[in-house]
Design an enzyme around this catalytic site. Sequence first.
Site, PDB file in Angstrom:
ATOM      1  N   HIS A   1      41.422  36.601  46.225  1.00  0.00           N
ATOM      2  CA  HIS A   1      42.779  37.052  45.915  1.00  0.00           C
ATOM      3  C   HIS A   1      43.247  38.207  46.834  1.00  0.00           C
ATOM      4  CE1 HIS A   1      42.528  34.639  42.277  1.00  0.00           C
ATOM      5  NE2 HIS A   1      41.493  35.327  41.846  1.00  0.00           N
TER       6      HIS A   1
HETATM    7  O1  RIB Z   1      44.355  37.711  39.366  1.00  0.00           O
HETATM    8  C1  RIB Z   1      43.638  38.301  40.409  1.00  0.00           C
HETATM    9  C2  RIB Z   1      43.927  39.763  40.492  1.00  0.00           C
HETATM   10  O2  RIB Z   1      43.529  40.408  39.292  1.00  0.00           O
HETATM   11  C3  RIB Z   1      43.129  40.457  41.609  1.00  0.00           C
HETATM   12  O3  RIB Z   1      43.852  41.555  42.060  1.00  0.00           O
HETATM   13  C4  RIB Z   1      41.889  40.919  40.905  1.00  0.00           C
HETATM   14  O4  RIB Z   1      41.307  42.079  41.518  1.00  0.00           O
HETATM   15  C5  RIB Z   1      42.438  41.290  39.559  1.00  0.00           C
HETATM   16  O5  RIB Z   1      42.945  42.614  39.643  1.00  0.00           O
END
Ligand code: RIB
Length: 312
Positions: free
Chosen positions: A246
């Site tokens: 992500h």
């Molecule tokens: O959904 C993914 C996000 O949520 C990323 O930023 C992960 O680190 C969590 O914070």
Amino acid sequence: MNARSYPTLHDCDPGSDDAITLLTLLGRLDVNLLGVSTTHGNAPLSATTQNARALLKLAGREDIPVYAGALTPLVREPVYAPQIHGVTGLGGVPLPSPSVPVKSEHAALTLIRQLCAQPGEITLLATGPLTNLALAERLRPGVLKEAKQIIIMGGSLENGAPRLGNTTPRAEFNAYADPHAFDVVLKAGANLALIGLNLTRQVQVTRARAQQLAAVGTAAAQTCSALLDDYLDRIGKLGQTVGALHDPCTAALMLSPELFDWEEAHVDILTDSGERFGETVQVGGEPNVQLVTGANEAGIYALVAEALRRLP
Ligand code: RIB
Ligand code: CA
């Protein structure tokens, strides 16, 4: 002193993927990381702040200031993600003990100070809940428009991919953890790029990708590999065999936009209670984001690996 091309702020909730993002930034000669700000999110603020400081120690960059921010969301109760990131926020992966204290300035005030000091120059990477950004905007209306660009990891849009959340069936974690803050940021009129699950699911985390980072050989790369393996272990217990990279997509978009596709869109977030709470939706109207729609997975991992190679 190298000619720096990217004055950058990183607002984050480390968090395994936040950690990889931060280390990628630190491994780049062309990034001038002005500061790291932390928020509640994957773990409580005390843990995410400790983790940010420890990561800077690992990279030998304790010269970079860390500013703690929001302890809780704007309205809702805090929500954390220990099932994904462990109770420490970094899956229990060993890190050095930081020796530089956190700064006393609240992160929201740091964002205001830095963005106003260099209007139109700074790229803000936001890889956690957006509470600090919303607080800055509430304290100084219009301040988010002073950023050159704000690249957000958050939300989940259809756009050809399933509109599925990762925290509820409809909501992605960063959006769900503070949807009221997300709403403030979406309405701030700033130059926003939005990287949702529809995009990050195109950048898979697998054992092979963890091994690719391990092969870089530096301590920072080994740490990132261990963080990916820990993440895979944890989601494996939830029945998932493949993860998504992500947060590092935010840094990659800033540094190598040619690895991505995007389109202008209008995105809102739902804040009414119920099953759609925290869901992001694409609707008609004046665009408010550049919605990132395509990614080159191999190119992103190559960018991360190349940066980690420069670290201790
Ligand atoms: O959904 C993914 C996000 O949520 C990323 O930023 C992960 O680190 C969590 O914070
Ligand atoms: Ca995060």
